[in-house]
Design a protein around this motif. Structure first.
Motif, mmCIF file in Angstrom:
data_model
loop_
_atom_site.group_PDB
_atom_site.id
_atom_site.type_symbol
_atom_site.label_atom_id
_atom_site.label_comp_id
_atom_site.label_asym_id
_atom_site.label_seq_id
_atom_site.Cartn_x
_atom_site.Cartn_y
_atom_site.Cartn_z
ATOM 1 N N GLY B 334 0.801 -1.217 0.000
ATOM 2 C CA GLY B 334 0.000 0.000 0.000
ATOM 3 C C GLY B 334 0.834 1.266 0.000
ATOM 4 N N THR B 335 2.056 1.194 0.527
ATOM 5 C CA THR B 335 2.843 2.419 0.551
ATOM 6 C C THR B 335 3.179 2.896 -0.858
ATOM 7 O OG1 THR B 335 4.917 1.238 0.708
ATOM 8 C CG2 THR B 335 3.936 1.942 2.784
ATOM 9 N N PHE B 336 3.406 1.948 -1.791
ATOM 10 C CA PHE B 336 3.801 2.412 -3.124
ATOM 11 C C PHE B 336 2.799 2.071 -4.220
ATOM 12 C CE2 PHE B 336 5.759 -1.745 -2.618
ATOM 13 C CZ PHE B 336 5.402 -2.370 -3.789
ATOM 14 N N GLY B 375 -2.538 2.843 3.054
ATOM 15 C CA GLY B 375 -1.572 3.128 1.995
ATOM 16 C C GLY B 375 -1.845 4.423 1.252
ATOM 17 N N THR B 376 -3.113 4.824 1.142
ATOM 18 C CA THR B 376 -3.421 6.044 0.378
ATOM 19 C C THR B 376 -2.898 7.295 1.070
ATOM 20 O OG1 THR B 376 -5.562 6.313 1.445
ATOM 21 C CG2 THR B 376 -5.535 5.116 -0.651
ATOM 22 N N THR B 378 0.101 7.213 2.895
ATOM 23 C CA THR B 378 1.529 7.101 3.181
ATOM 24 C C THR B 378 2.352 7.451 1.948
ATOM 25 O OG1 THR B 378 1.621 4.787 2.500
ATOM 26 C CG2 THR B 378 1.171 5.214 4.824
ATOM 27 N N PRO B 379 3.515 8.083 2.122
ATOM 28 C CA PRO B 379 4.423 8.242 1.003
ATOM 29 C C PRO B 379 5.069 6.897 0.687
ATOM 30 C CG PRO B 379 5.357 9.183 3.016
ATOM 31 C CD PRO B 379 4.023 8.634 3.371
ATOM 32 N N VAL B 381 3.786 6.793 -2.520
ATOM 33 C CA VAL B 381 2.636 6.942 -3.408
ATOM 34 C C VAL B 381 1.380 6.984 -2.562
ATOM 35 C CG1 VAL B 381 1.281 5.910 -5.251
ATOM 36 C CG2 VAL B 381 3.764 5.744 -5.300
ATOM 37 N N GLY B 382 0.771 8.135 -2.413
ATOM 38 C CA GLY B 382 -0.433 8.237 -1.608
ATOM 39 C C GLY B 382 -1.360 9.289 -2.182
HETATM 40 NA NA NA Z 1 1.073 5.055 0.003
#
Ligand code: NA
Ligand code: NA
Lengths: 311, 435, 168
Positions: B334-336, B375-376, B378-379, B381-382
Motif C-alpha cells: 500500500g505504501t507504493f 496506503g493512500t 503514506t508516502p 505513493v499516496g
Molecule cells: Na502510500
C-alpha cells in the motif's frame, strides 16, 4: 504402469470448467481424464481448471477456438451463437425426462449438428445433462396464473426472457451473483434452475418453494479445439469417442445422485418441492418452440428426430 | 525449473522495473503479464488472449457503478453539496477540542459516505474548510494531517468503488453485503482519528470561540437534509430492493444533478466538462482493471497463487502469524501502490489462503481495503496524501510527522478488523445479506 | 500532426460525454421499467455494459494523449533531466509496443473471430463490440507518437521543463 506423464511426448489437455470440484460433471470429467491417460498410454493428460478461473464460458470458448486451451464444458446457448440450430436441443419441453435426454445424447442423432461448427475452430464431442430447470419462488407455482407479475431471474438471453414471459411471469435477466440479494430484497420474486444449483447458491433460503415446471433441460457441451482433435491418431480418436460416451453415461448417474443429495439438504432447510402438471405451461410456450422449429429446415429435422426418440 | 516459477519470476522482476521507471501502472502490469504469457503460449495465442482479457476485465455490470459514483462525486463537489455537509458537521463536532478539525473529520465521513471516493472528499472538504481553520489560528500541518487522515473513511463507508472492484475479483461476493460491512470499520477509523485530533488540539489549545443560535443551527440542518437524503435514497433503495447497488449509483447521479440544478450552483453548460472529467477518471481506473485481468489470468493459468500459498503456509500454519504476514505485506504494498491495482493483484493470491483459514470473503475484503486505505495516506505513493497537501498548500515532509500518530491508531484498528470478524460481518448478517 | 491531435481530442471528448449521458439514462431507465412498470428490459443491462467498455477504451486512449495515466514518479524524478526525458520516451515506446501487439494485432484477430457470434440479448455480432479494442489501439499509438515527437523535439531540445505534476 510407470509414470508416463513425464515423457516428453505427453500432450496436456487444459479443460476450462465453470463449476466447482463438487459438481457431478467435474467428477465425471476427472474419471475421463484418468481413463484417457491410461488408455492412450500417457499420450494425453487432462488438467481441469474449475471455478471459471480461466474466464466465463464465452471466454473459455474463445480460448478453445484459439488453441490457448484445448477443451471446455460450456452451456448450449454459448454454442448457439455459432449456429442457430443448436437452439433446438435447448428448447423448452423438448425432452420428456432425463432418460429421454440421455437416449438423444447417446443415440448419435446429434452428430450432424455437432459437426456443423467445425468451421468455427472447435469440435463438439458430446453433451452432458444439467438436469431440468424449474421455477422457485416464495409460493408454489402450479399454473401460469400463479406467476402473474412475478419477476423471475433468467440468464442474459432474449429467448430465456420470452420463455418466462410466455409461462406467465416476468423474465428478468440478471447476473447470477446478484440474484440472492435481489430475491431477498424483492427486486425479484424468484429464479429458475436445477436442484443442484438451487442448493449450491443457497437460494432455498430466500425462495423456499421449488415447483417442478420442468420447462428446460439445457445441455452442457464438451468442446475441443479443432487442431488438437485433428492431430489425434485414428486409434486415439476411437478411444476418445468411446470414453466420451462412457463419461456421458456416468455423468447422468452422478447427476441423479447429486439431485437426491441436494433435495435432502434443501428439505432439511425448510424447502418444499412441488409437483406440477406441466400441460398448461407446455401449451403456453408452444409459439416460442414453433418459431425455433420453423427457423430452418435443419431445425425441423432435428426436432422430429429428437421427438421420435421419446417413449 | 518449473514453468510457473519461471513465469512468476518474469512477472515479478519486470513489473517493479517498469513501475519504477515511471511507465503507467496499467502498461506496466500489461507488459509484464504479456511477457510471462509468452512463456507459456505461442505469440498469436498470447496476443489474442490478452486482448480478450482486456475486454472481459472491463465488461462487468458491477464495474458500471464506478463511473456513476465518480460522476456523482464530481457533481457534488461543484454543486454546493459539499459546503452544506460541512456546515452540518460543524454542529456535530463543535464541542470537542479543535472543533473545526473535528468538523472536517465528520464532513469527510459524510462526503465520502455518499461520493465513494477518499480523494474527492479530501479535495472538496479540505479545500473548503482549510481557510476557516487558518483564520482560527490552526497550524496548517495540523489541519492538513487531520483532513488527510480522515478522508480514506469514504472508501470503507458505503458506497465504495474499491469494494466494488474487490467484489468483481473475489467472485460471487455480494456488493450489497460488502457495502454494509464497511460501516463499522469505517466509523471506527473516523472515531480513532477524532480521538487523536482531540488530544493534539488540546495540547495546542485550539478551543472554539464560535457561538451559534438555535435558529441558525436548525437552518443549517434543514439546509443539509436534501444532501443527506442521498445516503438514505441510495442505501435505502438497495436494502429495500428498489434497485441493485449498480443501479443505485446511476440514481445517485440523477439525484445529485437535480439537487445541484435546484441550488443553481451548476449550469447546464458546465456539464460537458464535469462529464468528460468523470469519463477520464473512469477510463484511468477501469483500463487498469482490464489490464490487470491479464495478470490474474496468467497466474491462474500457471497456478502461481497456489505456489505462493504453499510457500507462505510452509513458513508456518499458525493462523495469527499468517494473517499478520498478509497484513504486513499489504501495508508495504500500500505504501507504493494504489488501492485499485493492489486489490486486483493481491486478492487472487491472498483470498484463497484466508478462506483456507475459515475467513469470510466479506471480512477479507474489508481487511484488504482497510490496509490499502492506510496506503493512500503514506508516502511515496499516496493519492489522498498528495491531494490533502495540495489543497492545504503544504509540503509532504511537514505533514508526515503529524501523521505518525494517525498511522499508529489506524493500524491498531486494522488489527481489530483482522482478528474480530464480527466488526465486518455482524451488520450484513443482521440485514440477512449473508448467513 | 498537432492539428489532427486536436481534432481527435475533440471527437473522443464528444463521444465519451455522449456515452456518459446515455449510460446514466439507460441504467435509470432500467430501474424505472422494472420497478414502476414491472416490465424489465432484456437489453438495457447488456447495452449499457458494452457502451461502458467503449467509454473505457476510447477514454483511455484520450488519457494516453494527455499523458495522464497513473504512474509512479518518485524514482524517475530523482534522475537528471536528460535521463528523465529518456525514461519518458522509453515509456511511450513501451506503450506503443504493448498497444501494437495486444490491442491492434491481438484485438483485430479477436474481433474477426467474434464477428460470427451474436450477442444473446442485443442480436448484434460481438465482433462489433470488440472492434473498439483495435480502433482505440490505433488512437493510442497515434497519441504515443505525438508524445514522443513533443518530448524529443520540444521538451528535450529546449531542455527546460516546466513544473511536472507529482501525481499524474
Ligand atoms: Na502510500
Ligand atoms: Na463511500
Amino acid at each position: 504402469s510407470g509414470k508416463k506423464s513425464d515423457e516428453p511426448k505427453s500432450k496436456l489437455l487444459k479443460l476450462a470448467f465453470n463449476q466447482s470440484e463438487n459438481h457431478p460433471q467435474y467428477k465425471a470429467l476427472k474419471e475421463f481424464g484418468e481413463a484417457l491417460e491410461k488408455e492412450t498410454n500417457g499420450e494425453y493428460t487432462l488438467e481441469i481448471s474449475p471455478n471459471a478461473l480461466l474466464g466465463d464460458q464465452r471466454a473459455a470458448t474463445e480460448l478453445v477456438q484459439n488453441g490457448v486451451i484445448q477443451m471446455a464444458v460450456v452451456a448450449n446457448p454459448v454454442v448457439e451463437n455459432f449456429n442457430k440450430d443448436f437452439a433446438v436441443i435447448g428448447l423448452p419441453y423438448i425432452y420428456d425426462n432425463l432418460e429421454h435426454q440421455k437416449e438423444v445424447f447417446i443415440s448419435g442423432a446429434l452428430d450432424d449438428l455437432f459437426g456443423s461448427v467445425k468451421g468455427s475452430g472447435f469440435e463438439v464431442l458430446g453433451a452432458f445433462t444439467a438436469g431440468s430447470r424449474n421455477i422457485y419462488t416464495n409460493k408454489p407455482v402450479e399454473k401460469p396464473a400463479d406467476l402473474s407479475g412475478y419477476k423471475i431471474r433468467v440468464m442474459q438471453s432474449d429467448t430465456m426472457k420470452k420463455m418466462v414471459d410466455y409461462m406467465g411471469g416476468v423474465g428478468t435477466p440478471m447476473a447470477q451473483s446478484e440474484v440472492y440479494t435481489a430475491v431477498q430484497q424483492g427486486v425479484l420474486e424468484g429464479g429458475e434452475n436445477n436442484e443442484v444449483t438451487y442448493v449450491d447458491l443457497k437460494h432455498y433460503e430466500i425462495a423456499p418453494y421449488f415447483s417442478y415446471t420442468n420447462h428446460l433441460m439445457v445441455p452442457d457441451l464438451i468442446i475441443m479445439n479443432n487442431s488438437t482433435y485433428d492431430e489425434m491418431s485414428d486409434e486415439n480418436k476411437v478411444i476418445l469417442k468411446n470414453l466420451i460416451k462412457e463419461t456421458i453415461n456416468k455423468e447422468f448417474i452422478a447427476w441423479n445422485e447429486n439431485v437426491e443429495a441436494a433435495k435432502k439438504i434443501a428439505k432439511e432447510n425448510g424447502a418444499t418441492f412441488v409437483d406440477v402438471s406441466i400441460k398448461p405451461f407446455q401449451e403456453r410456450v408452444k409459439p416460442l418452440q414453433q418459431s425455433v422449429i420453423d427457423s430452418s429446415e435443419n431445425s425441423k429435422i432435428l426436432y422430429d428426430a429428437i421427438r421420435d426418440l421419446s417413449k | 525449473m518449473d514453468l510457473a516459477v519461471q513465469t512468476g519470476m518474469i512477472m515479478f522482476t519486470s513489473l517493479p522495473i517498469l513501475l519504477l521507471i515511471g511507465v503507467p501502472i496499467s502498461i506496466s502490469i500489461g507488459f509484464s503479464s504479456a511477457l510471462s504469457m509468452l512463456m507459456v503460449l505461442p505469440l498469436d495465442g498470447a496476443m489474442v488472449t490478452s486482448a480478450q482479457r482486456l475486454f472481459i476485465g472491463t465488461n462487468s455490470f458491477s464495474l458500471l457503478a464506478i463511473p456513476f459514483f465518480i460522476l456523482a462525486g464530481n457533481i457534488m463537489n461543484r454543486g454546493g453539496i459539499a459546503i452544506r455537509l460541512i456546515n452540518c458537521s460543524k454542529l456535530i463536532g463543535r464541542r470537542l477540542p479543535g472543533s473545526l478539525a473535528q468538523s472536517n473529520i465528520v464532513a469527510n465521513m459524510l462526503f465520502g459516505a455518499i461520493s465513494g471516493s477518499g480523494v474527492a472528499a479530501a479535495a472538496a472538504v479540505g479545500g473548503t474548510i482549510a481557510p476557516l481553520q487558518e483564520a482560527e489560528g490552526y497550524k496548517p500541518e495540523f489541519s492538513s494531517a487531520v483532513n488527510i487522515a480522515s478522508a480514506p473513511t469514504g472508501m470503507l463507508i458505503p458506497p465504495s468503488n474499491t469494494l466494488i472492484v474487490y467484489s468483481t475479483v473475489a467472485g460471487s461476493v455480494s456488493i450489497s453485503a460488502l457495502f454494509i460491512a464497511g460501516y463499522i470499520p469505517g466509523i471506527l477509523w473516523g472515531l480513532g482519528v477524532m480521538v487523536i485530533a482531540a488530544i493534539m488540539a488540546k495540547k495546542e489549545n485550539y478551543i472554539s470561540t464560535e457561538k451559534t443560535t438555535l435558529a441558525q443551527n436548525i437552518r443549517t440542518i434543514l439546509d443539509a437534509i436534501p444532501s443527506l437524503l442521498l445516503i438514505v435514497i441510495v442505501i435505502g433503495g438497495i436494502l429495500k430492493g428498489v434497485f441493485t447497488a449498480t443501479e443505485g449509483s446511476a440514481i445517485a447521479v440523477v439525484y445529485c444533478l437535480m439537487l445541484s440544478l435546484i441550488y443553481k450552483e451548476i449550469k447546464l453548460k458546465d456539464l460537458p466538462k464535469i462529464l468528460m472529467c468523470s469519463a477520464e477518471m473512469t477510463s484511468i481506473v477501469i483500463f487498469m482493471i482490464g489490464v490487470s485481468s491479464m495478470m490474474s489470468w496468467v497466474m491462474a493459468f500457471t497456478n502461481i497463487p497456489q505456489k505462493i500459498s504453499i510457500l507462505l503456509l510452509g513458513i508456518t500454519d499458525n493462523r495469527i502469524i499468517i494473517l499478520l504476514i498478509m497484513n504486513l505485506l499489504m501495508l508495504i504494498i500500500g505504501t507504493f501502490m494504489d488501492p485499485t491495482p493492489a486489490v486486483l493483484i493481491f486478492t487472487p493470491i491472498f483470498l484463497p489462503i484466508a478462506e483456507n483459514f475459515g475467513m469470510n470473503p466479506i471480512q477479507f475484503g474489508i481487511m484488504i481495503v482497510f490496509n490499502l486505505c492506510i496506503g493512500t495516506i503514506t508516502p511515496p505513493v499516496g493519492p489522498i496524501l498528495f491531494t490533502g497537501c495540495k489543497v492545504g498548500g503544504i509540503s509532504i515532509e511537514r505533514v508526515f510527522k503529524r501523521l505518525l500518530p494517525f498511522y499508529v491508531v489506524t493500524t491498531l484498528i486494522l488489527l481489530l478488523v483482522t482478528f474480530f470478524p464480527a466488526l465486518s460481518i455482524a451488520l450484513p448478517k443482521m440485514f440477512g445479506l449473508i448467513k | 500532426m498537432n492539428k489532427i491531435k486536436l481534432i481527435l481530442d475533440k471527437l473522443i471528448q464528444l463521444f465519451c460525454i455522449s456515452l456518459m449521458v446515455l449510460m446514466t439514462v439507460l441504467v435509470s431507465w432500467q430501474v424505472f421499467t422494472r420497478y414502476i412498470f414491472n416490465k424489465p428490459s432484456a437489453m438495457t443491462e447488456q447495452l449499457s455494459q458494452y457502451l461502458f467498455v467503449w467509454l473505457v477504451l476510447y477514454g483511455a486512449a484520450y488519457v494516453f494523449g494527455q499523458r495522464d495515466h497513473m504512474k509512479i514518479v518518485f524514482v524517475k524524478e530523482k534522475l537528471p533531466f536528460k535521463f528523465e526525458i529518456m525514461a519518458d520516451i522509453i515509456q511511450e515506446i513501451l506503450i506503443t509496443i504493448f498497444t501494437l501487439g495486444i490491442m491492434v494485432y491481438g484485438g483485430q484477430l479477436s474481433t474477426m473471430k467474434q464477428m460470427g457470434q451474436l450477442d444473446a440479448s442485443l442480436q448484434i455480432p460481438i465482433g462489433v463490440v470488440y472492434s473498439a479494442i483495435p480502433i482505440s489501439g490505433i488512437f493510442i499509438i497515434f497519441y504515443a507518437l505525438c508524445n514522443i515527437r513533443e518530448l524529443y523535439f520540444i521538451k528535450y531540445k529546449k531542455s527546460k521543463l516546466g513544473e511536472d505534476k507529482l501525481w499524474t
